[in-house]
Motif scaffolding. Structure first.
Motif, PDB file in Angstrom:
ATOM      1  N   ILE A  78      66.733  23.288  17.211  1.00 22.74           N
ATOM      2  CA  ILE A  78      66.467  23.691  15.826  1.00 22.74           C
ATOM      3  C   ILE A  78      65.075  24.324  15.729  1.00 22.74           C
ATOM      4  N   ILE A  79      64.084  23.704  16.357  1.00 26.22           N
ATOM      5  CA  ILE A  79      62.714  24.216  16.339  1.00 26.22           C
ATOM      6  C   ILE A  79      62.653  25.601  16.987  1.00 26.22           C
ATOM      7  N   ALA A  80      63.391  25.789  18.058  1.00 26.80           N
ATOM      8  CA  ALA A  80      63.400  27.080  18.756  1.00 26.80           C
ATOM      9  C   ALA A  80      63.949  28.203  17.874  1.00 26.80           C
ATOM     10  N   GLU A  81      64.724  27.845  16.864  1.00 23.93           N
ATOM     11  CA  GLU A  81      65.271  28.845  15.944  1.00 23.93           C
ATOM     12  C   GLU A  81      64.339  29.149  14.778  1.00 23.93           C
ATOM     13  N   GLY A  82      63.107  28.617  14.830  1.00 25.13           N
ATOM     14  CA  GLY A  82      62.104  28.995  13.847  1.00 25.13           C
ATOM     15  C   GLY A  82      61.704  27.921  12.854  1.00 25.13           C
ATOM     16  N   TRP A  83      62.306  26.746  12.947  1.00 24.44           N
ATOM     17  CA  TRP A  83      61.911  25.655  12.049  1.00 24.44           C
ATOM     18  C   TRP A  83      60.550  25.141  12.510  1.00 24.44           C
ATOM     19  N   GLU A  84      59.644  24.998  11.561  1.00 22.38           N
ATOM     20  CA  GLU A  84      58.292  24.552  11.901  1.00 22.38           C
ATOM     21  C   GLU A  84      58.211  23.042  11.927  1.00 22.38           C
ATOM     22  N   VAL A  85      57.452  22.530  12.875  1.00 19.56           N
ATOM     23  CA  VAL A  85      57.256  21.096  13.023  1.00 19.56           C
ATOM     24  C   VAL A  85      55.754  20.829  12.990  1.00 19.56           C
ATOM     25  N   GLU A  86      55.380  19.710  12.368  1.00 20.36           N
ATOM     26  CA  GLU A  86      53.960  19.397  12.199  1.00 20.36           C
ATOM     27  C   GLU A  86      53.227  19.259  13.527  1.00 20.36           C
ATOM     28  N   ASP A  87      53.825  18.553  14.467  1.00 18.34           N
ATOM     29  CA  ASP A  87      53.233  18.375  15.786  1.00 18.34           C
ATOM     30  C   ASP A  87      54.367  18.155  16.783  1.00 18.34           C
ATOM     31  N   ASP A  88      54.022  17.879  18.011  1.00 17.35           N
ATOM     32  CA  ASP A  88      55.030  17.751  19.061  1.00 17.35           C
ATOM     33  C   ASP A  88      55.456  16.302  19.293  1.00 17.35           C
ATOM     34  N   SER A  89      55.126  15.421  18.345  1.00 23.02           N
ATOM     35  CA  SER A  89      55.505  14.017  18.514  1.00 23.02           C
ATOM     36  C   SER A  89      57.017  13.853  18.368  1.00 23.02           C
ATOM     37  N   GLU A  90      57.538  12.778  18.945  1.00 26.36           N
ATOM     38  CA  GLU A  90      58.965  12.512  18.823  1.00 26.36           C
ATOM     39  C   GLU A  90      59.354  12.336  17.362  1.00 26.36           C
ATOM     40  N   LYS A  91      58.519  11.642  16.599  1.00 23.44           N
ATOM     41  CA  LYS A  91      58.808  11.407  15.184  1.00 23.44           C
ATOM     42  C   LYS A  91      58.927  12.727  14.426  1.00 23.44           C
ATOM     43  N   ALA A  92      57.981  13.623  14.607  1.00 22.80           N
ATOM     44  CA  ALA A  92      58.009  14.915  13.919  1.00 22.80           C
ATOM     45  C   ALA A  92      59.225  15.730  14.347  1.00 22.80           C
ATOM     46  N   ARG A  93      59.536  15.683  15.635  1.00 20.64           N
ATOM     47  CA  ARG A  93      60.695  16.432  16.137  1.00 20.64           C
ATOM     48  C   ARG A  93      61.993  15.870  15.565  1.00 20.64           C
ATOM     49  N   LEU A  94      62.100  14.551  15.432  1.00 21.66           N
ATOM     50  CA  LEU A  94      63.305  13.955  14.862  1.00 21.66           C
ATOM     51  C   LEU A  94      63.411  14.232  13.363  1.00 21.66           C
ATOM     52  N   GLU A  95      62.267  14.280  12.676  1.00 21.30           N
ATOM     53  CA  GLU A  95      62.285  14.573  11.245  1.00 21.30           C
ATOM     54  C   GLU A  95      62.844  15.957  10.965  1.00 21.30           C
ATOM     55  N   ILE A  96      62.677  16.881  11.900  1.00 20.52           N
ATOM     56  CA  ILE A  96      63.208  18.231  11.704  1.00 20.52           C
ATOM     57  C   ILE A  96      64.725  18.207  11.596  1.00 20.52           C
ATOM     58  N   ILE A  97      65.375  17.243  12.256  1.00 17.46           N
ATOM     59  CA  ILE A  97      66.830  17.109  12.138  1.00 17.46           C
ATOM     60  C   ILE A  97      67.191  16.731  10.704  1.00 17.46           C
ATOM     61  N   SER A  98      66.455  15.803  10.122  1.00 18.59           N
ATOM     62  CA  SER A  98      66.699  15.405   8.726  1.00 18.59           C
ATOM     63  C   SER A  98      66.511  16.588   7.785  1.00 18.59           C
ATOM     64  N   HIS A  99      65.447  17.360   7.986  1.00 17.75           N
ATOM     65  CA  HIS A  99      65.198  18.531   7.141  1.00 17.75           C
ATOM     66  C   HIS A  99      66.318  19.554   7.298  1.00 17.75           C
ATOM     67  N   PHE A 100      66.772  19.729   8.512  1.00 19.77           N
ATOM     68  CA  PHE A 100      67.866  20.667   8.767  1.00 19.77           C
ATOM     69  C   PHE A 100      69.122  20.227   8.019  1.00 19.77           C
ATOM     70  N   ILE A 101      69.457  18.945   8.111  1.00 21.68           N
ATOM     71  CA  ILE A 101      70.642  18.418   7.429  1.00 21.68           C
ATOM     72  C   ILE A 101      70.513  18.584   5.916  1.00 21.68           C
ATOM     73  N   GLU A 102      69.335  18.305   5.379  1.00 25.08           N
ATOM     74  CA  GLU A 102      69.115  18.460   3.940  1.00 25.08           C
ATOM     75  C   GLU A 102      69.319  19.887   3.475  1.00 25.08           C
ATOM     76  N   ASN A 103      69.080  20.856   4.363  1.00 28.44           N
ATOM     77  CA  ASN A 103      69.182  22.273   4.003  1.00 28.44           C
ATOM     78  C   ASN A 103      70.511  22.916   4.373  1.00 28.44           C
ATOM     79  N   LEU A 104      71.445  22.121   4.869  1.00 30.91           N
ATOM     80  CA  LEU A 104      72.758  22.673   5.211  1.00 30.91           C
ATOM     81  C   LEU A 104      73.440  23.202   3.964  1.00 30.91           C
ATOM     82  N   ARG A 105      74.151  24.286   4.124  1.00 30.61           N
ATOM     83  CA  ARG A 105      74.911  24.873   3.007  1.00 30.61           C
ATOM     84  C   ARG A 105      76.350  24.418   3.130  1.00 30.61           C
ATOM     85  N   TYR A 106      76.756  23.568   2.204  1.00 26.41           N
ATOM     86  CA  TYR A 106      78.130  23.056   2.235  1.00 26.41           C
ATOM     87  C   TYR A 106      79.051  23.945   1.472  1.00 26.41           C
TER      88      TYR A 106
END
Length: 102
Positions: free
Chosen positions: A74-102
């Protein structure tokens, strides 16, 4: 349409440490369909908990590796992450899910 993909990783200096996956598909309409079907099939067919001998800590670490790979995709497709920590990287999944177009 028939599709074949080969994915290889490893060190050219150490050919004994190569890892290769071959994906073949005949029923899919596009290459993307083949890739998505292969990823889903692999994830759905692996019994990680059994493979970890019911050790939940190993199971959790294995699932974390899979989730971090998804996050990195997801990050490689241009989603920005605060830092390279595991927590920040996992949070990007939540943000991605929240932005899904149903």
């Amino acid at each position: 349409m028939s599709s074949t993909f080969k994915i290889s990783t490893g060190d050219l200096q150490r050919p004994d440490k190569q890892f290769e996956i071959t994906i073949k598909g005949d029923d899919e309409k596009t290459n993307l369909d083949t890739i998505v079907k292969a990823a889903k099939t692999l994830i759905e067919s692996i019994d990680l908990k059994h493979s970890c001998d019911e050790n939940y800590e190993i199971y959790e670490q294995s699932m974390m590796q899979i989730l971090l790979s998804i996050a990195d995709s997801i990050i490689a497709e241009g989603w920005e992450v605060e830092d390279d920590s595991e927590k920040a990287r996992l949070e990007i999944i939540s943000h991605f899910i929240e932005n899904l177009r149903y």
